[in-house]
Design a protein around this motif. Structure first.
Motif, PDB file in Angstrom:
ATOM      1  N   LEU A  51       7.579   6.161  13.575  1.00 42.42           N
ATOM      2  CA  LEU A  51       6.558   5.255  13.041  1.00 42.42           C
ATOM      3  C   LEU A  51       6.705   3.832  13.555  1.00 42.42           C
ATOM      4  O   LEU A  51       7.822   3.342  13.711  1.00 42.42           O
ATOM      5  N   TRP A  52       5.583   3.175  13.742  1.00 40.64           N
ATOM      6  CA  TRP A  52       5.583   1.767  14.125  1.00 40.64           C
ATOM      7  C   TRP A  52       5.337   0.892  12.913  1.00 40.64           C
ATOM      8  O   TRP A  52       5.849  -0.212  12.822  1.00 40.64           O
ATOM      9  N   ILE A  53       4.505   1.365  12.021  1.00 42.98           N
ATOM     10  CA  ILE A  53       4.162   0.593  10.824  1.00 42.98           C
ATOM     11  C   ILE A  53       4.356   1.500   9.608  1.00 42.98           C
ATOM     12  O   ILE A  53       3.924   2.639   9.605  1.00 42.98           O
ATOM     13  N   PHE A  78       0.847  -1.193   0.000  1.00 41.39           N
ATOM     14  CA  PHE A  78       0.000   0.000   0.000  1.00 41.39           C
ATOM     15  C   PHE A  78       0.880   1.239   0.000  1.00 41.39           C
ATOM     16  O   PHE A  78       1.798   1.355   0.814  1.00 41.39           O
ATOM     17  N   LEU A  79       0.595   2.153  -0.934  1.00 43.70           N
ATOM     18  CA  LEU A  79       1.365   3.385  -1.056  1.00 43.70           C
ATOM     19  C   LEU A  79       0.419   4.576  -1.014  1.00 43.70           C
ATOM     20  O   LEU A  79      -0.658   4.529  -1.614  1.00 43.70           O
ATOM     21  N   ALA A  80       0.835   5.614  -0.319  1.00 40.97           N
ATOM     22  CA  ALA A  80       0.085   6.866  -0.281  1.00 40.97           C
ATOM     23  C   ALA A  80       1.023   7.980  -0.725  1.00 40.97           C
ATOM     24  O   ALA A  80       2.119   8.136  -0.188  1.00 40.97           O
ATOM     25  N   ARG A 102       4.768   4.166   2.486  1.00 40.20           N
ATOM     26  CA  ARG A 102       4.584   2.799   2.018  1.00 40.20           C
ATOM     27  C   ARG A 102       4.526   1.840   3.201  1.00 40.20           C
ATOM     28  O   ARG A 102       5.263   1.979   4.154  1.00 40.20           O
ATOM     29  N   HIS A 103       3.601   0.909   3.098  1.00 37.63           N
ATOM     30  CA  HIS A 103       3.634  -0.231   4.000  1.00 37.63           C
ATOM     31  C   HIS A 103       2.988  -1.416   3.318  1.00 37.63           C
ATOM     32  O   HIS A 103       2.400  -1.287   2.242  1.00 37.63           O
TER      33      HIS A 103
END
Length: 167
Positions: A89-91, A62-64, A106-107
């Protein structure tokens, strides 16, 4: 947040669930096979949200994209800001695509499943909303560095000041 009664399925294939989620929010979106792109208006910017399903790895990436482009002369400062932000950030993480100067968040989610890999509505919501929240939270940091004349440390400190009470 969506009411779970707004969606008639409990689980669906990852891209199908994201498509239903975007449609329920009324966000413009376009799907092509195992990829979906949506746009949504946030507080600071209009975000492009992109999800790619890799069936062979059972990973949903997933990208924003917070609509921030970095010029060559500001890349060093933004790299430093990204490092400081990512420590918070954690995730997921922010990164800068060196070839285009585009900043993104991105995650990925590893989704366990054999034949019928599905994503729940609550998992889709968490995936999308957490990315948007991080983009909204740290957008000012990058703007302070790019346009406000602040160092990355000053920008982070200024952006993370919590407002108390009401004005």
């Amino acid at each position: 947040m969506l009411d779970h009664s707004d969606h008639d399925q409990e689980d669906a294939a990852p891209i199908d669930m994201l498509e239903a989620y975007y449609a329920a929010h009324g966000w413009d979106h376009e799907r092509q096979d195992d990829e979906i792109v949506a746009t949504m208006k946030g507080s600071w910017a209009t975000y492009e949200l992109r999800a790619l399903w890799r069936d062979e790895d059972s990973v949903l990436q997933f990208l924003a994209f917070p609509d921030i482009k970095v010029t060559d002369d500001r890349k060093q400062a933004i790299y430093e800001a990204i490092g400081l932000v990512n420590e918070q950030l954690w995730i997921g993480h922010f990164e800068l695509w060196s070839s285009s100067g585009i900043l993104l968040f991105r995650h990925a989610a590893m989704i366990d499943g054999d034949e019928d890999t599905t994503l729940s509505l609550s998992a889709a919501e968490l995936l999308v909303e957490s990315a948007i929240e991080e983009c909204e939270r740290f957008y000012p940091v990058f703007q302070f560095v790019l346009w406000g004349g602040k160092t990355p440390r000053e920008a982070l400190a200024a952006a993370l000041v919590e407002t108390q009470g009401e004005a």
